[in-house]
Design an enzyme around this catalytic site. Structure first.
Site, PDB file in Angstrom:
ATOM      1  N   SER A 260       0.833  -1.199   0.000  1.00 22.94           N
ATOM      2  CA  SER A 260       0.000   0.000   0.000  1.00 22.94           C
ATOM      3  C   SER A 260       0.865   1.245   0.000  1.00 22.94           C
ATOM      4  O   SER A 260       2.037   1.214   0.380  1.00 22.94           O
ATOM      5  CB  SER A 260      -0.915   0.013   1.229  1.00 22.94           C
ATOM      6  OG  SER A 260      -0.158   0.204   2.408  1.00 22.94           O
ATOM      7  N   LYS A 261       0.272   2.351  -0.419  1.00 20.10           N
ATOM      8  CA  LYS A 261       0.981   3.629  -0.417  1.00 20.10           C
ATOM      9  C   LYS A 261       1.343   4.033   1.003  1.00 20.10           C
ATOM     10  O   LYS A 261       2.429   4.525   1.270  1.00 20.10           O
ATOM     11  CB  LYS A 261       0.090   4.709  -1.041  1.00 20.10           C
ATOM     12  CG  LYS A 261      -0.359   4.429  -2.451  1.00 20.10           C
ATOM     13  CD  LYS A 261      -1.358   5.487  -2.908  1.00 20.10           C
ATOM     14  CE  LYS A 261      -1.981   5.133  -4.231  1.00 20.10           C
ATOM     15  NZ  LYS A 261      -3.027   6.087  -4.639  1.00 20.10           N
ATOM     16  N   ARG A 262       0.405   3.833   1.923  1.00 17.69           N
ATOM     17  CA  ARG A 262       0.613   4.280   3.291  1.00 17.69           C
ATOM     18  C   ARG A 262       1.769   3.539   3.952  1.00 17.69           C
ATOM     19  O   ARG A 262       2.587   4.134   4.664  1.00 17.69           O
ATOM     20  CB  ARG A 262      -0.666   4.082   4.110  1.00 17.69           C
ATOM     21  CG  ARG A 262      -0.558   4.503   5.562  1.00 17.69           C
ATOM     22  CD  ARG A 262      -1.894   4.373   6.267  1.00 17.69           C
ATOM     23  NE  ARG A 262      -2.907   5.214   5.636  1.00 17.69           N
ATOM     24  CZ  ARG A 262      -4.187   5.256   6.025  1.00 17.69           C
ATOM     25  NH1 ARG A 262      -4.596   4.487   7.008  1.00 17.69           N
ATOM     26  NH2 ARG A 262      -5.039   6.048   5.424  1.00 17.69           N
TER      27      ARG A 262
ATOM     28  N   GLY B 127       5.107   3.593   0.822  1.00 20.57           N
ATOM     29  CA  GLY B 127       5.521   4.838   0.206  1.00 20.57           C
ATOM     30  C   GLY B 127       5.849   4.698  -1.270  1.00 20.57           C
ATOM     31  O   GLY B 127       5.280   3.872  -1.983  1.00 20.57           O
TER      32      GLY B 127
END
Length: 505
Positions: A255-257, A260
Protein backbone atom coordinates in the site's frame (compact mmCIF):
# COMPACT_ATOMS: atom_id res chain seq x y z
CA UNK A 1 -30.24 -18.87 -2.17
CA UNK A 2 -30.13 -16.47 -5.11
CA UNK A 3 -27.33 -17.36 -7.48
CA UNK A 4 -25.39 -14.99 -9.69
CA UNK A 5 -23.47 -17.06 -12.22
CA UNK A 6 -22.24 -15.45 -15.43
CA UNK A 7 -19.14 -17.45 -16.39
CA UNK A 8 -19.66 -17.35 -20.11
CA UNK A 9 -17.54 -14.88 -22.03
CA UNK A 10 -19.94 -12.97 -24.22
CA UNK A 11 -19.50 -10.49 -27.03
CA UNK A 12 -19.38 -6.84 -26.11
CA UNK A 13 -16.96 -7.15 -23.21
CA UNK A 14 -16.68 -3.91 -21.24
CA UNK A 15 -14.31 -3.57 -18.28
CA UNK A 16 -12.99 -0.62 -16.31
CA UNK A 17 -10.16 0.58 -14.14
CA UNK A 18 -11.58 2.93 -11.53
CA UNK A 19 -8.83 4.34 -9.28
CA UNK A 20 -9.30 6.93 -6.56
CA UNK A 21 -6.87 9.80 -7.24
CA UNK A 22 -5.44 10.02 -3.75
CA UNK A 23 -1.79 9.68 -4.71
CA UNK A 24 0.43 8.20 -7.39
CA UNK A 25 -0.38 5.07 -9.38
CA UNK A 26 0.98 2.22 -7.26
CA UNK A 27 1.79 -1.28 -8.46
CA UNK A 28 -1.40 -2.80 -7.03
CA UNK A 29 -3.54 -0.37 -8.99
CA UNK A 30 -1.35 -0.83 -12.05
CA UNK A 31 -1.81 -4.59 -11.87
CA UNK A 32 -5.60 -4.15 -11.72
CA UNK A 33 -5.46 -1.88 -14.77
CA UNK A 34 -3.25 -4.36 -16.64
CA UNK A 35 -5.53 -7.34 -15.97
CA UNK A 36 -8.59 -5.40 -17.17
CA UNK A 37 -6.71 -4.08 -20.20
CA UNK A 38 -5.47 -7.54 -21.19
CA UNK A 39 -8.94 -9.05 -20.79
CA UNK A 40 -10.46 -6.37 -23.01
CA UNK A 41 -7.74 -6.77 -25.64
CA UNK A 42 -8.08 -10.56 -25.58
CA UNK A 43 -11.82 -10.40 -26.32
CA UNK A 44 -11.87 -7.32 -28.54
CA UNK A 45 -13.70 -5.51 -25.79
CA UNK A 46 -13.72 -2.01 -24.37
CA UNK A 47 -11.42 -0.83 -21.58
CA UNK A 48 -12.70 2.22 -19.70
CA UNK A 49 -10.75 4.55 -17.44
CA UNK A 50 -12.97 5.99 -14.71
CA UNK A 51 -11.55 8.28 -12.05
CA UNK A 52 -13.45 7.95 -8.77
CA UNK A 53 -12.74 11.47 -7.56
CA UNK A 54 -15.59 12.03 -5.13
CA UNK A 55 -13.27 12.29 -2.12
CA UNK A 56 -12.80 16.03 -2.52
CA UNK A 57 -10.26 16.41 0.29
CA UNK A 58 -7.90 13.69 -0.96
CA UNK A 59 -8.44 13.80 -4.73
CA UNK A 60 -6.03 16.18 -6.42
CA UNK A 61 -5.21 17.25 -9.96
CA UNK A 62 -1.62 16.06 -9.43
CA UNK A 63 -2.86 12.61 -8.42
CA UNK A 64 -5.07 12.38 -11.48
CA UNK A 65 -2.14 13.39 -13.67
CA UNK A 66 0.06 10.83 -11.90
CA UNK A 67 -2.41 8.03 -12.67
CA UNK A 68 -2.77 9.02 -16.32
CA UNK A 69 0.99 9.50 -16.77
CA UNK A 70 1.65 6.13 -15.14
CA UNK A 71 -0.79 4.31 -17.42
CA UNK A 72 0.60 6.07 -20.47
CA UNK A 73 4.15 5.11 -19.54
CA UNK A 74 3.13 1.48 -19.06
CA UNK A 75 1.47 1.51 -22.48
CA UNK A 76 -1.98 0.81 -21.05
CA UNK A 77 -4.31 2.64 -23.42
CA UNK A 78 -8.03 3.02 -22.77
CA UNK A 79 -10.91 3.03 -25.22
CA UNK A 80 -13.24 5.33 -23.28
CA UNK A 81 -12.66 8.02 -20.71
CA UNK A 82 -11.31 9.21 -18.53
CA UNK A 83 -14.73 9.59 -16.98
CA UNK A 84 -14.91 11.41 -13.65
CA UNK A 85 -17.26 10.04 -11.02
CA UNK A 86 -17.82 13.50 -9.57
CA UNK A 87 -19.72 14.43 -12.74
CA UNK A 88 -22.40 11.88 -11.91
CA UNK A 89 -23.15 12.69 -8.26
CA UNK A 90 -26.72 13.76 -9.03
CA UNK A 91 -27.27 10.47 -10.83
CA UNK A 92 -26.07 8.61 -7.74
CA UNK A 93 -28.34 10.67 -5.46
CA UNK A 94 -31.32 10.01 -7.70
CA UNK A 95 -30.57 6.30 -7.64
CA UNK A 96 -30.67 6.36 -3.82
CA UNK A 97 -34.06 8.11 -3.90
CA UNK A 98 -35.39 5.63 -6.46
CA UNK A 99 -34.42 2.80 -4.14
CA UNK A 100 -36.37 4.48 -1.33
CA UNK A 101 -39.39 4.93 -3.58
CA UNK A 102 -39.25 1.30 -4.73
CA UNK A 103 -39.05 0.04 -1.15
CA UNK A 104 -35.48 -1.25 -1.45
CA UNK A 105 -34.10 1.42 0.91
CA UNK A 106 -35.27 3.68 3.70
CA UNK A 107 -34.37 6.84 5.58
CA UNK A 108 -32.55 6.29 8.87
CA UNK A 109 -32.68 9.10 11.44
CA UNK A 110 -30.56 7.39 14.11
CA UNK A 111 -27.78 9.62 15.39
CA UNK A 112 -24.17 8.59 15.71
CA UNK A 113 -24.50 8.70 19.50
CA UNK A 114 -27.50 6.38 19.42
CA UNK A 115 -25.72 3.95 17.13
CA UNK A 116 -22.63 3.96 19.36
CA UNK A 117 -24.77 3.05 22.39
CA UNK A 118 -26.36 0.17 20.49
CA UNK A 119 -22.98 -1.00 19.27
CA UNK A 120 -21.54 -1.10 22.80
CA UNK A 121 -24.61 -2.97 24.04
CA UNK A 122 -24.21 -5.59 21.31
CA UNK A 123 -20.52 -6.01 22.09
CA UNK A 124 -21.24 -6.35 25.80
CA UNK A 125 -23.86 -9.00 25.09
CA UNK A 126 -21.53 -10.69 22.61
CA UNK A 127 -24.08 -10.31 19.85
CA UNK A 128 -23.42 -9.58 16.20
CA UNK A 129 -23.02 -5.84 15.69
CA UNK A 130 -25.68 -4.96 13.15
CA UNK A 131 -28.18 -2.19 12.72
CA UNK A 132 -31.37 -3.12 14.61
CA UNK A 133 -33.93 -1.90 12.04
CA UNK A 134 -35.21 0.91 14.27
CA UNK A 135 -35.94 3.22 11.33
CA UNK A 136 -36.89 0.39 9.00
CA UNK A 137 -39.99 -0.09 11.12
CA UNK A 138 -41.02 3.58 11.17
CA UNK A 139 -44.48 4.38 9.85
CA UNK A 140 -44.86 6.81 6.93
CA UNK A 141 -46.40 9.32 9.36
CA UNK A 142 -43.41 9.14 11.71
CA UNK A 143 -40.99 9.54 8.82
CA UNK A 144 -42.89 12.58 7.57
CA UNK A 145 -42.86 14.12 11.04
CA UNK A 146 -39.12 13.65 11.42
CA UNK A 147 -38.53 15.17 8.02
CA UNK A 148 -40.75 18.12 8.95
CA UNK A 149 -38.51 18.71 11.97
CA UNK A 150 -35.53 18.89 9.65
CA UNK A 151 -33.82 15.92 11.27
CA UNK A 152 -30.85 14.64 9.25
CA UNK A 153 -30.95 11.11 7.90
CA UNK A 154 -28.89 8.61 5.96
CA UNK A 155 -30.34 6.19 3.46
CA UNK A 156 -29.96 2.50 4.25
CA UNK A 157 -30.41 -0.37 1.86
CA UNK A 158 -33.16 -2.75 2.99
CA UNK A 159 -31.70 -6.27 2.96
CA UNK A 160 -34.42 -8.89 2.28
CA UNK A 161 -36.09 -10.15 5.47
CA UNK A 162 -36.28 -13.77 4.48
CA UNK A 163 -34.44 -17.06 4.54
CA UNK A 164 -31.63 -17.62 2.11
CA UNK A 165 -29.04 -15.29 0.74
CA UNK A 166 -26.78 -14.37 -2.15
CA UNK A 167 -24.48 -16.74 -4.02
CA UNK A 168 -22.02 -15.02 -6.33
CA UNK A 169 -19.90 -17.17 -8.61
CA UNK A 170 -16.55 -15.43 -8.67
CA UNK A 171 -14.44 -16.29 -11.72
CA UNK A 172 -11.42 -16.81 -9.45
CA UNK A 173 -12.69 -17.85 -6.03
CA UNK A 174 -15.75 -19.80 -7.12
CA UNK A 175 -19.08 -19.64 -5.27
CA UNK A 176 -19.23 -16.90 -2.62
CA UNK A 177 -22.26 -17.28 -0.36
CA UNK A 178 -23.69 -14.77 2.09
CA UNK A 179 -26.87 -15.27 4.09
CA UNK A 180 -29.27 -12.32 4.23
CA UNK A 181 -29.24 -12.49 8.03
CA UNK A 182 -25.51 -11.84 8.00
CA UNK A 183 -25.82 -8.65 5.94
CA UNK A 184 -26.91 -5.60 7.89
CA UNK A 185 -28.95 -2.82 6.36
CA UNK A 186 -26.03 -0.84 5.00
CA UNK A 187 -25.79 2.88 4.36
CA UNK A 188 -25.78 3.95 0.71
CA UNK A 189 -26.15 7.72 1.19
CA UNK A 190 -24.80 10.05 3.90
CA UNK A 191 -26.79 12.61 5.86
CA UNK A 192 -25.57 15.38 3.52
CA UNK A 193 -26.97 13.46 0.58
CA UNK A 194 -23.63 12.33 -0.82
CA UNK A 195 -23.60 8.70 -2.00
CA UNK A 196 -21.24 6.05 -0.64
CA UNK A 197 -18.86 3.98 -2.71
CA UNK A 198 -21.08 0.88 -2.89
CA UNK A 199 -23.90 2.81 -4.54
CA UNK A 200 -21.81 5.10 -6.76
CA UNK A 201 -19.68 2.24 -8.00
CA UNK A 202 -22.70 0.11 -8.92
CA UNK A 203 -24.54 2.99 -10.60
CA UNK A 204 -21.46 3.87 -12.64
CA UNK A 205 -20.92 0.26 -13.68
CA UNK A 206 -24.54 0.01 -14.79
CA UNK A 207 -24.34 3.24 -16.77
CA UNK A 208 -21.03 2.23 -18.39
CA UNK A 209 -22.37 -1.21 -19.28
CA UNK A 210 -19.61 -3.03 -17.40
CA UNK A 211 -19.78 -6.77 -18.08
CA UNK A 212 -16.84 -7.91 -15.92
CA UNK A 213 -15.51 -6.44 -12.68
CA UNK A 214 -11.87 -7.46 -12.26
CA UNK A 215 -10.48 -6.09 -9.01
CA UNK A 216 -8.49 -6.89 -5.88
CA UNK A 217 -9.52 -9.56 -3.40
CA UNK A 218 -10.20 -6.89 -0.79
CA UNK A 219 -13.34 -6.01 -2.78
CA UNK A 220 -14.76 -9.50 -2.34
CA UNK A 221 -16.51 -8.69 0.94
CA UNK A 222 -18.48 -5.89 -0.75
CA UNK A 223 -19.70 -8.04 -3.62
CA UNK A 224 -22.92 -9.49 -2.07
CA UNK A 225 -24.08 -6.00 -1.09
CA UNK A 226 -23.32 -4.65 -4.55
CA UNK A 227 -25.25 -7.53 -6.08
CA UNK A 228 -28.27 -6.49 -4.00
CA UNK A 229 -27.97 -2.94 -5.38
CA UNK A 230 -27.72 -4.19 -8.97
CA UNK A 231 -30.83 -6.29 -8.53
CA UNK A 232 -32.77 -3.53 -6.79
CA UNK A 233 -31.97 -1.16 -9.66
CA UNK A 234 -33.16 -3.76 -12.15
CA UNK A 235 -29.72 -4.29 -13.70
CA UNK A 236 -27.92 -7.48 -14.66
CA UNK A 237 -24.91 -8.23 -12.49
CA UNK A 238 -21.48 -8.30 -14.11
CA UNK A 239 -19.13 -11.24 -13.80
CA UNK A 240 -16.86 -10.73 -10.81
CA UNK A 241 -13.21 -11.80 -10.79
CA UNK A 242 -11.17 -10.96 -7.70
CA UNK A 243 -7.39 -10.99 -7.85
CA UNK A 244 -5.31 -12.21 -4.90
CA UNK A 245 -3.60 -9.59 -2.77
CA UNK A 246 0.04 -8.62 -3.19
CA UNK A 247 1.92 -8.75 0.11
CA UNK A 248 5.41 -7.82 1.23
CA UNK A 249 7.80 -10.19 2.97
CA UNK A 250 6.15 -9.39 6.30
CA UNK A 251 2.78 -10.47 4.83
CA UNK A 252 1.48 -6.90 4.83
CA UNK A 253 -0.66 -5.73 1.95
CA UNK A 254 1.30 -3.54 -0.45
CA UNK A 255 0.00 0.00 0.00
CA UNK A 256 0.98 3.63 -0.42
CA UNK A 257 0.61 4.28 3.29
CA UNK A 258 2.89 1.41 4.39
CA UNK A 259 5.47 1.33 1.62
CA UNK A 260 5.52 4.84 0.21
CA UNK A 261 7.11 5.57 -3.16
CA UNK A 262 8.79 2.15 -3.33
CA UNK A 263 5.52 0.76 -4.70
CA UNK A 264 4.73 3.54 -7.17
CA UNK A 265 4.93 3.02 -10.91
CA UNK A 266 6.77 6.33 -11.24
CA UNK A 267 9.50 5.06 -8.90
CA UNK A 268 10.29 2.21 -11.27
CA UNK A 269 10.21 4.50 -14.28
CA UNK A 270 12.63 6.88 -12.56
CA UNK A 271 14.93 4.05 -11.51
CA UNK A 272 15.55 2.68 -14.96
CA UNK A 273 12.86 0.08 -15.54
CA UNK A 274 11.52 -0.59 -19.00
CA UNK A 275 7.78 -0.07 -19.10
CA UNK A 276 6.90 -3.39 -20.69
CA UNK A 277 9.23 -5.26 -18.33
CA UNK A 278 7.28 -3.84 -15.39
CA UNK A 279 3.98 -4.81 -17.04
CA UNK A 280 5.33 -8.33 -17.60
CA UNK A 281 6.41 -8.58 -13.96
CA UNK A 282 3.19 -7.20 -12.48
CA UNK A 283 1.07 -9.65 -14.46
CA UNK A 284 2.91 -12.52 -12.79
CA UNK A 285 1.88 -11.28 -9.33
CA UNK A 286 -1.13 -13.56 -9.17
CA UNK A 287 -1.41 -14.92 -12.70
CA UNK A 288 0.38 -17.69 -14.57
CA UNK A 289 0.11 -19.90 -17.61
CA UNK A 290 -0.17 -23.68 -17.53
CA UNK A 291 3.49 -23.96 -18.52
CA UNK A 292 4.63 -21.27 -16.01
CA UNK A 293 6.09 -19.13 -18.76
CA UNK A 294 7.39 -15.77 -17.51
CA UNK A 295 8.54 -13.69 -20.50
CA UNK A 296 5.99 -12.30 -22.96
CA UNK A 297 5.77 -9.81 -25.78
CA UNK A 298 2.70 -7.58 -25.86
CA UNK A 299 0.93 -9.80 -28.39
CA UNK A 300 1.90 -13.00 -26.59
CA UNK A 301 0.59 -11.76 -23.26
CA UNK A 302 -2.72 -10.65 -24.73
CA UNK A 303 -3.12 -14.03 -26.39
CA UNK A 304 -2.17 -15.99 -23.24
CA UNK A 305 -4.16 -14.02 -20.67
CA UNK A 306 -7.31 -15.51 -19.16
CA UNK A 307 -9.24 -15.21 -15.93
CA UNK A 308 -8.63 -18.93 -15.37
CA UNK A 309 -4.93 -18.18 -14.99
CA UNK A 310 -5.51 -15.95 -11.95
CA UNK A 311 -4.65 -17.85 -8.78
CA UNK A 312 -6.17 -17.61 -5.32
CA UNK A 313 -2.96 -17.51 -3.29
CA UNK A 314 -1.62 -14.09 -2.35
CA UNK A 315 1.53 -13.09 -4.21
CA UNK A 316 4.69 -11.79 -2.56
CA UNK A 317 6.42 -8.63 -3.73
CA UNK A 318 9.98 -9.06 -2.54
CA UNK A 319 11.16 -5.47 -2.62
CA UNK A 320 14.42 -4.61 -0.88
CA UNK A 321 14.91 -0.99 0.22
CA UNK A 322 18.51 0.13 0.19
CA UNK A 323 20.83 0.16 -2.81
CA UNK A 324 18.93 2.05 -5.52
CA UNK A 325 20.45 -0.26 -8.12
CA UNK A 326 18.95 -3.36 -6.53
CA UNK A 327 15.90 -2.07 -4.74
CA UNK A 328 13.21 -4.45 -5.80
CA UNK A 329 11.99 -7.98 -6.36
CA UNK A 330 14.75 -10.15 -7.91
CA UNK A 331 12.27 -11.45 -10.47
CA UNK A 332 11.43 -7.90 -11.50
CA UNK A 333 15.12 -7.18 -12.04
CA UNK A 334 15.58 -10.45 -13.91
CA UNK A 335 12.72 -9.69 -16.28
CA UNK A 336 13.95 -6.14 -16.80
CA UNK A 337 17.47 -7.35 -17.56
CA UNK A 338 16.06 -9.86 -20.05
CA UNK A 339 14.46 -7.09 -22.05
CA UNK A 340 17.62 -4.97 -21.76
CA UNK A 341 19.52 -7.84 -23.37
CA UNK A 342 17.00 -8.62 -26.10
CA UNK A 343 15.49 -5.35 -27.28
CA UNK A 344 16.89 -3.97 -30.54
CA UNK A 345 20.05 -2.04 -29.71
CA UNK A 346 18.69 1.08 -31.42
CA UNK A 347 15.80 1.06 -28.95
CA UNK A 348 18.22 0.70 -26.05
CA UNK A 349 20.26 3.62 -27.40
CA UNK A 350 17.14 5.77 -27.52
CA UNK A 351 16.29 4.96 -23.90
CA UNK A 352 19.87 5.28 -22.65
CA UNK A 353 20.30 8.72 -24.16
CA UNK A 354 17.90 10.23 -21.62
CA UNK A 355 19.88 8.62 -18.80
CA UNK A 356 23.16 9.91 -20.20
CA UNK A 357 21.74 13.40 -20.52
CA UNK A 358 20.60 13.31 -16.90
CA UNK A 359 24.09 12.27 -15.82
CA UNK A 360 25.81 14.88 -18.00
CA UNK A 361 27.77 12.38 -20.08
CA UNK A 362 25.90 12.50 -23.37
CA UNK A 363 28.20 13.18 -26.28
CA UNK A 364 26.70 14.60 -29.49
CA UNK A 365 29.17 12.59 -31.59
CA UNK A 366 27.19 9.46 -30.66
CA UNK A 367 24.77 10.69 -33.30
CA UNK A 368 27.51 11.02 -35.92
CA UNK A 369 30.53 9.01 -37.04
CA UNK A 370 30.85 7.22 -33.71
CA UNK A 371 27.32 5.85 -33.86
CA UNK A 372 28.50 2.36 -34.77
CA UNK A 373 30.99 2.32 -31.88
CA UNK A 374 28.34 3.63 -29.50
CA UNK A 375 25.84 0.92 -30.46
CA UNK A 376 28.41 -1.87 -30.32
CA UNK A 377 29.58 -0.70 -26.89
CA UNK A 378 26.02 -0.63 -25.56
CA UNK A 379 25.52 -4.10 -26.98
CA UNK A 380 28.72 -5.30 -25.27
CA UNK A 381 27.91 -4.06 -21.79
CA UNK A 382 24.14 -4.55 -21.57
CA UNK A 383 24.32 -8.29 -20.90
CA UNK A 384 25.18 -7.75 -17.21
CA UNK A 385 22.91 -4.80 -16.50
CA UNK A 386 19.57 -4.80 -14.72
CA UNK A 387 18.21 -1.29 -15.28
CA UNK A 388 18.81 1.68 -17.56
CA UNK A 389 20.53 3.38 -14.62
CA UNK A 390 23.36 0.86 -14.89
CA UNK A 391 24.52 2.28 -18.21
CA UNK A 392 25.62 5.68 -16.89
CA UNK A 393 26.73 4.16 -13.56
CA UNK A 394 28.29 0.70 -13.96
CA UNK A 395 29.01 1.41 -17.63
CA UNK A 396 30.23 4.95 -17.18
CA UNK A 397 33.90 4.05 -17.74
CA UNK A 398 33.15 3.36 -21.40
CA UNK A 399 31.87 6.89 -21.98
CA UNK A 400 33.60 9.16 -19.49
CA UNK A 401 36.82 9.63 -17.54
CA UNK A 402 34.73 10.46 -14.50
CA UNK A 403 33.63 6.96 -13.51
CA UNK A 404 33.06 5.26 -10.14
CA UNK A 405 35.59 2.77 -8.80
CA UNK A 406 34.29 -0.10 -6.70
CA UNK A 407 36.45 0.08 -3.53
CA UNK A 408 36.12 -3.65 -2.92
CA UNK A 409 37.23 -4.41 -6.46
CA UNK A 410 40.12 -1.96 -6.19
CA UNK A 411 41.41 -3.51 -3.00
CA UNK A 412 40.94 -7.10 -4.13
CA UNK A 413 42.23 -6.77 -7.69
CA UNK A 414 44.87 -4.01 -7.46
CA UNK A 415 45.93 -2.76 -4.04
CA UNK A 416 46.56 -6.24 -2.66
CA UNK A 417 49.41 -6.62 -5.19
CA UNK A 418 52.07 -3.88 -4.63
CA UNK A 419 54.08 -4.90 -7.69
CA UNK A 420 51.18 -3.76 -9.89
CA UNK A 421 52.30 -0.21 -9.11
CA UNK A 422 55.17 -0.78 -11.54
CA UNK A 423 53.62 -3.44 -13.80
CA UNK A 424 50.57 -1.50 -14.98
CA UNK A 425 52.60 1.49 -16.32
CA UNK A 426 54.94 -1.01 -18.00
CA UNK A 427 51.94 -2.66 -19.66
CA UNK A 428 50.78 0.78 -20.79
CA UNK A 429 54.15 1.31 -22.48
CA UNK A 430 53.81 -2.05 -24.18
CA UNK A 431 50.31 -1.31 -25.43
CA UNK A 432 51.30 2.13 -26.68
CA UNK A 433 53.30 0.35 -29.36
CA UNK A 434 50.14 -1.19 -30.85
CA UNK A 435 49.40 0.51 -34.16
CA UNK A 436 46.11 -1.15 -35.05
CA UNK A 437 44.01 -1.33 -31.87
CA UNK A 438 41.87 -4.44 -32.32
CA UNK A 439 40.63 -7.37 -30.27
CA UNK A 440 43.44 -9.52 -31.63
CA UNK A 441 46.28 -7.03 -31.20
CA UNK A 442 45.33 -6.07 -27.64
CA UNK A 443 45.12 -9.72 -26.63
CA UNK A 444 48.50 -10.50 -28.19
CA UNK A 445 50.10 -7.55 -26.42
CA UNK A 446 48.73 -8.53 -23.01
CA UNK A 447 49.59 -12.22 -23.46
CA UNK A 448 53.14 -11.38 -24.51
CA UNK A 449 53.55 -9.07 -21.52
CA UNK A 450 52.28 -11.70 -19.07
CA UNK A 451 54.67 -14.39 -20.36
CA UNK A 452 57.67 -12.60 -18.93
CA UNK A 453 56.15 -12.21 -15.43
CA UNK A 454 56.03 -14.36 -12.34
CA UNK A 455 52.49 -13.24 -11.51
CA UNK A 456 49.63 -15.50 -12.52
CA UNK A 457 47.82 -14.37 -15.68
CA UNK A 458 44.55 -14.03 -13.81
CA UNK A 459 46.01 -11.43 -11.44
CA UNK A 460 47.14 -9.24 -14.32
CA UNK A 461 43.88 -9.64 -16.26
CA UNK A 462 41.78 -8.76 -13.20
CA UNK A 463 43.98 -5.79 -12.39
CA UNK A 464 43.58 -4.47 -15.93
CA UNK A 465 39.79 -4.74 -15.71
CA UNK A 466 39.53 -2.86 -12.43
CA UNK A 467 42.09 -0.27 -13.49
CA UNK A 468 40.26 0.65 -16.69
CA UNK A 469 36.61 0.13 -15.66
CA UNK A 470 36.57 0.43 -11.86
CA UNK A 471 34.58 -2.81 -11.69
CA UNK A 472 35.12 -6.35 -10.45
CA UNK A 473 33.46 -8.07 -13.39
CA UNK A 474 32.25 -7.35 -16.90
CA UNK A 475 32.48 -8.51 -20.50
CA UNK A 476 35.58 -10.24 -21.89
CA UNK A 477 38.60 -8.10 -21.04
CA UNK A 478 39.82 -7.76 -24.61
CA UNK A 479 36.38 -6.69 -25.77
CA UNK A 480 36.52 -4.12 -22.98
CA UNK A 481 39.91 -2.80 -24.05
CA UNK A 482 38.80 -2.56 -27.66
CA UNK A 483 35.65 -0.67 -26.74
CA UNK A 484 37.30 1.80 -24.36
CA UNK A 485 40.04 2.60 -26.83
CA UNK A 486 43.81 2.87 -26.86
CA UNK A 487 44.28 6.37 -25.50
CA UNK A 488 41.97 5.94 -22.52
CA UNK A 489 43.22 2.46 -21.62
CA UNK A 490 46.86 3.63 -21.59
CA UNK A 491 45.98 6.70 -19.54
CA UNK A 492 44.18 4.61 -16.92
CA UNK A 493 46.92 2.00 -16.64
CA UNK A 494 49.48 4.73 -16.04
CA UNK A 495 47.28 6.14 -13.30
CA UNK A 496 47.52 2.97 -11.17
CA UNK A 497 50.51 4.22 -9.08
CA UNK A 498 48.35 7.17 -8.03
CA UNK A 499 45.83 4.73 -6.60
CA UNK A 500 48.49 3.32 -4.30
CA UNK A 501 49.53 6.81 -3.27
CA UNK A 502 45.92 7.77 -2.50
CA UNK A 503 45.39 4.76 -0.26
CA UNK A 504 48.56 5.55 1.71
CA UNK A 505 47.38 9.08 2.34
Amino acid sequence: MQSQNHDKIEEGIRVRFAPSPTGYLHIGGARTAIYNWLFAKKHNGVFILRIEDTDVERSTADSIKGIIDGLNWLGIDWDEGPYFQSKYIEEHKNAALRLVESGHAYKCFCTKEELDVKRQASLAAKRSVQYDWTCRRLSPETIAAKEAQGLPYVIRFKVPDQQGGICVHDAVYGPIEKQYEDIEDFVISRSDGSPLYLLSNAVDDIRDGITHVIRGQDGLANTPRQVLIYEALGARCPVFAHMPLTLDLKKRKISKRTHGELVSVQFYRDHGFLSWALVNFLVLLGWHTSDDREIFSREELIDAFSLEGIGRANSIFNYTPGDPKFFTDPKALSINSHFLRTLPIEKIAELVKDEFVKEGIWNPVYDGDKRRWFLSTLNLIRSRFHTLKDFPYLGRAYFSEDFPVDPKALKKRVLNYPNLKELMPQLADRMEQIEDWTLQTTEEAVRDFIQGLEEKPGIIINAIRTSVTGQLAGPGIFDVLTAIGKERVIKRLRRVPELFEEIQE
